[in-house]
Motif scaffolding. Structure first.
Motif, PDB file in Angstrom:
ATOM      1  N   ILE A 114      -7.945  -7.426   2.678  1.00  0.00           N
ATOM      2  CA  ILE A 114      -6.539  -7.474   3.094  1.00  0.00           C
ATOM      3  C   ILE A 114      -5.921  -6.087   2.977  1.00  0.00           C
ATOM      4  CG2 ILE A 114      -5.765  -8.124   0.766  1.00  0.00           C
ATOM      5  CD1 ILE A 114      -3.552  -9.807   2.155  1.00  0.00           C
ATOM      6  N   SER A 115      -5.013  -5.777   3.900  1.00  0.00           N
ATOM      7  CA  SER A 115      -4.263  -4.524   3.863  1.00  0.00           C
ATOM      8  C   SER A 115      -2.774  -4.816   3.759  1.00  0.00           C
ATOM      9  CB  SER A 115      -4.495  -3.693   5.125  1.00  0.00           C
ATOM     10  OG  SER A 115      -5.698  -2.964   5.072  1.00  0.00           O
ATOM     11  N   THR A 162      -5.935 -10.492  10.908  1.00  0.00           N
ATOM     12  CA  THR A 162      -5.869  -9.346  11.792  1.00  0.00           C
ATOM     13  C   THR A 162      -7.288  -8.959  12.183  1.00  0.00           C
ATOM     14  OG1 THR A 162      -5.010  -7.094  12.058  1.00  0.00           O
ATOM     15  CG2 THR A 162      -5.922  -7.664   9.900  1.00  0.00           C
ATOM     16  N   TYR A 164      -8.856  -5.963  11.923  1.00  0.00           N
ATOM     17  CA  TYR A 164      -9.469  -5.171  10.858  1.00  0.00           C
ATOM     18  C   TYR A 164      -8.390  -4.712   9.897  1.00  0.00           C
ATOM     19  CZ  TYR A 164     -12.587  -4.598  14.883  1.00  0.00           C
ATOM     20  OH  TYR A 164     -13.359  -4.822  15.995  1.00  0.00           O
ATOM     21  N   CYS A 165      -8.805  -4.358   8.708  1.00  0.00           N
ATOM     22  CA  CYS A 165      -7.909  -3.726   7.760  1.00  0.00           C
ATOM     23  C   CYS A 165      -7.897  -2.215   7.997  1.00  0.00           C
ATOM     24  CB  CYS A 165      -8.329  -4.059   6.332  1.00  0.00           C
ATOM     25  SG  CYS A 165      -7.930  -5.781   5.887  1.00  0.00           S
ATOM     26  N   HIS A 166      -6.921  -1.555   7.399  1.00  0.00           N
ATOM     27  CA  HIS A 166      -6.731  -0.111   7.598  1.00  0.00           C
ATOM     28  C   HIS A 166      -7.418   0.646   6.477  1.00  0.00           C
ATOM     29  CE1 HIS A 166      -4.833   3.777   8.132  1.00  0.00           C
ATOM     30  NE2 HIS A 166      -4.309   3.365   9.272  1.00  0.00           N
ATOM     31  N   MET A 170      -6.978  -0.816   1.645  1.00  0.00           N
ATOM     32  CA  MET A 170      -7.582  -2.136   1.877  1.00  0.00           C
ATOM     33  C   MET A 170      -8.162  -2.662   0.571  1.00  0.00           C
ATOM     34  SD  MET A 170     -10.705  -0.844   4.356  1.00  0.00           S
ATOM     35  CE  MET A 170     -11.676   0.615   3.942  1.00  0.00           C
ATOM     36  N   ALA A 207     -10.182 -10.887   7.807  1.00  0.00           N
ATOM     37  CA  ALA A 207      -9.342  -9.752   7.410  1.00  0.00           C
ATOM     38  C   ALA A 207      -7.885 -10.153   7.618  1.00  0.00           C
ATOM     39  CB  ALA A 207      -9.680  -8.524   8.250  1.00  0.00           C
ATOM     40  N   VAL A 209      -3.500  -9.197   6.797  1.00  0.00           N
ATOM     41  CA  VAL A 209      -2.496  -8.176   6.513  1.00  0.00           C
ATOM     42  C   VAL A 209      -1.262  -8.878   5.966  1.00  0.00           C
ATOM     43  CG1 VAL A 209      -1.578  -8.232   8.877  1.00  0.00           C
ATOM     44  CG2 VAL A 209      -1.206  -6.205   7.454  1.00  0.00           C
TER      45      VAL A 209
END
Length: 307
Positions: A114-115, A162, A164-166, A170, A207, A209
């Motif tokens: 998770i971001s 989402t 992808y995470c950043h 992350m 993933a 956010v």
């Protein structure tokens, strides 16, 4: 209560890294937290001084620059947490950040990573990231949700899956890493977190956010906004990502697209900007993918300037 290991990488950015460590100390109230800094072969070793200055932080010195992926993997290898919070050293924490991310990982077994929302530090009213779309294999492009928007609270209730995470921030479960593996070292920098995200998605985890968790990001503090190094690895790894992840037909379409459209466009832009040396760098990036397997650890570029 789950233990969280914060992992960050330093390379010749001692002041920036110290600002991060201070922000963690000033804002964090999560009790089960360890902080790990990997010095990625900085010219002057800051670890002896830091050990005295930040006695509660674990410092690891790598004598060579292992890049973003390799540096994070070094930190993870010595982390003792249940969750790993990988953050760029050019970020600053906000109150409640760790708790908000832990809460989701604790209560949603399907979430592997998770971001938070990333906001630009130079103007804390401008959003950098609140999610990514999936990469289009035909073009190797995707979109950052919210990028450039004024932060008016429109994403404060955002919570969910989402693409992808950043890579700037992350938090990933230890069990996710055990199942999907760690980041591929041969990316060195750029596209490594997206490649990792593909493997995490394919391993059965999601993933996510969280929009009401915020971290400030001083983007491009290390590599600069445009450099020969960045141009090389952005082009090299864009192709490498497709080689590693795309189905054969979509990969073939991408190769045609890249050679016929991307390469001429880049050459025109380099010429307009009078960055003529970037032309040879672009072809070096192309040639690396012709001459090396997708798992090759040869970088093809001197890496003593960037983390």
């Amino acid at each position: 209560m789950k233990k969280v290991s914060v992992v960050t990488i330093n390379f010749n950015q001692d002041k920036i890294t110290e600002e991060l460590l201070v922000s963690i100390a000033e804002t964090n109230t999560y009790p089960e937290l360890e902080v790990i800094v990997v010095d990625n072969g900085s010219t002057v070793n800051p670890v002896p001084l830091w050990t005295t200055k930040f006695p509660d932080v674990k410092f690891i010195r790598s004598e060579t620059n292992e890049g973003f992926s390799g540096g994070n993997n070094i930190g993870i290898a010595q982390a003792t947490g249940d969750y790993y919070f990988l953050v760029n050293n050019d970020t600053e924490f906000t109150p409640g950040l760790v708790q908000k991310l832990v809460e989701i990982l604790d209560t949603h077994p399907q979430v592997g990573i998770i971001s938070p929302k990333l906001v630009y530090d130079f103007d804390r009213s401008i959003i950098q990231y609140v999610g990514f779309t999936l990469v289009d294999y035909y073009t190797c492009r995707n979109r950052a949700v919210g990028k450039g928007e004024k932060d008016l609270g429109q994403y404060d209730n955002l919570l969910g899956q989402t693409g992808y995470c950043h890579g700037g921030a992350m938090m990933v479960k230890k069990e996710t890493c055990e199942k999907a593996g760690l980041m591929a070292d041969n990316f060195f920098i750029y596209y490594e977190e997206v490649d990792w995200g593909e493997r995490i998605n394919k391993s059965g985890y999601q993933a996510w956010v969280r929009g009401d968790a915020t971290i400030y990001h001083k983007e491009s503090m290390t590599v600069g906004k445009k450099s020969a190094f960045k141009e090389y690895f952005m082009n090299r790894n864009r192709i490498l990502f497709i080689r590693r992840n795309a189905p054969a037909f979509k990969a073939l379409v991408f190769y045609v697209y890249f050679v016929l459209l991307v390469v001429p466009r880049n050459i025109i832009n380099y010429t307009k900007e009078k960055k003529y040396n970037f032309i040879s760098i672009l072809f070096r990036a192309l040639w690396w993918n012709v001459a090396n397997s997708k798992d090759s650890t040869k970088l093809g570029f001197t890496v003593n300037k960037v983390s």
